[in-house]
Motif scaffolding. Structure first.
Motif, PDB file in Angstrom:
ATOM      1  N   GLN A   1       0.837  -1.190   0.000  1.00 18.76           N
ATOM      2  CA  GLN A   1       0.000   0.000   0.000  1.00 18.76           C
ATOM      3  C   GLN A   1       0.879   1.249   0.000  1.00 18.76           C
ATOM      4  N   VAL A   2       0.508   2.244  -0.801  1.00 21.09           N
ATOM      5  CA  VAL A   2       1.260   3.499  -0.870  1.00 21.09           C
ATOM      6  C   VAL A   2       0.281   4.663  -0.836  1.00 21.09           C
ATOM      7  N   THR A   3       0.812   5.849  -0.613  1.00 18.91           N
ATOM      8  CA  THR A   3      -0.040   7.031  -0.613  1.00 18.91           C
ATOM      9  C   THR A   3      -0.132   7.619  -2.013  1.00 18.91           C
ATOM     10  N   VAL A   4      -1.202   8.338  -2.256  1.00 15.71           N
ATOM     11  CA  VAL A   4      -1.386   9.014  -3.537  1.00 15.71           C
ATOM     12  C   VAL A   4      -0.264  10.028  -3.739  1.00 15.71           C
ATOM     13  N   GLN A   5       0.140  10.700  -2.672  1.00 15.97           N
ATOM     14  CA  GLN A   5       1.222  11.684  -2.773  1.00 15.97           C
ATOM     15  C   GLN A   5       2.523  11.023  -3.220  1.00 15.97           C
ATOM     16  N   ASP A   6       2.849   9.872  -2.654  1.00 18.10           N
ATOM     17  CA  ASP A   6       4.063   9.152  -3.068  1.00 18.10           C
ATOM     18  C   ASP A   6       3.970   8.719  -4.527  1.00 18.10           C
ATOM     19  N   LEU A   7       2.806   8.261  -4.946  1.00 24.09           N
ATOM     20  CA  LEU A   7       2.620   7.871  -6.345  1.00 24.09           C
ATOM     21  C   LEU A   7       2.787   9.070  -7.271  1.00 24.09           C
TER      22      LEU A   7
END
Length: 113
Positions: free
Chosen positions: A33-39
């Motif tokens: 799982q990752v954050t939208v900001q990191d993506l």
């Protein structure tokens, strides 16, 4: 119980956009799982082919906005990603993993440009 597969037209529609294809690859490479900001940052780095320090902030903001409002909802509706828009978390589903693997296989058939 047989798992529902992605309809071919839906798969083509999802993969039609360059940014969505890159997003699927990034999620598969992270395998968590990752954050939208990191993506958004990762996509900006990939698109600009340079470090994040050389990417203008407005580019990251534009990518984040498109992810939040367009790409992630579309991928989520097709059950390719689990997207919690309130918390800003995204993870690839098994359906998304299959789609991304198919994209990689197709990419290996494509001659280099």
């Amino acid at each position: 119980m047989r798992r529902e597969s992605l309809a071919l037209d839906t798969a083509f529609d999802l993969c039609r956009n360059r940014r969505r294809r890159a997003l699927l690859t990034l999620l598969a490479d992270r395998d968590r799982q990752v954050t939208v900001q990191d993506l958004a940052k990762d996509l900006a780095v990939r698109e600009r082919d340079g470090p994040i320090t050389e990417v203008p902030g407005e580019i990251v903001t534009e990518i984040h906005t498109m992810l939040y409002h367009v790409h992630l909802p579309k991928l989520s509706a097709a059950k390719v990603v689990d997207y919690d828009h309130e918390r800003g978390h995204v993870a690839l589903t098994s359906r998304g993993t299959e789609l991304e693997a198919t994209l990689r296989a197709i990419g290996e058939l494509e001659p280099p440009t």
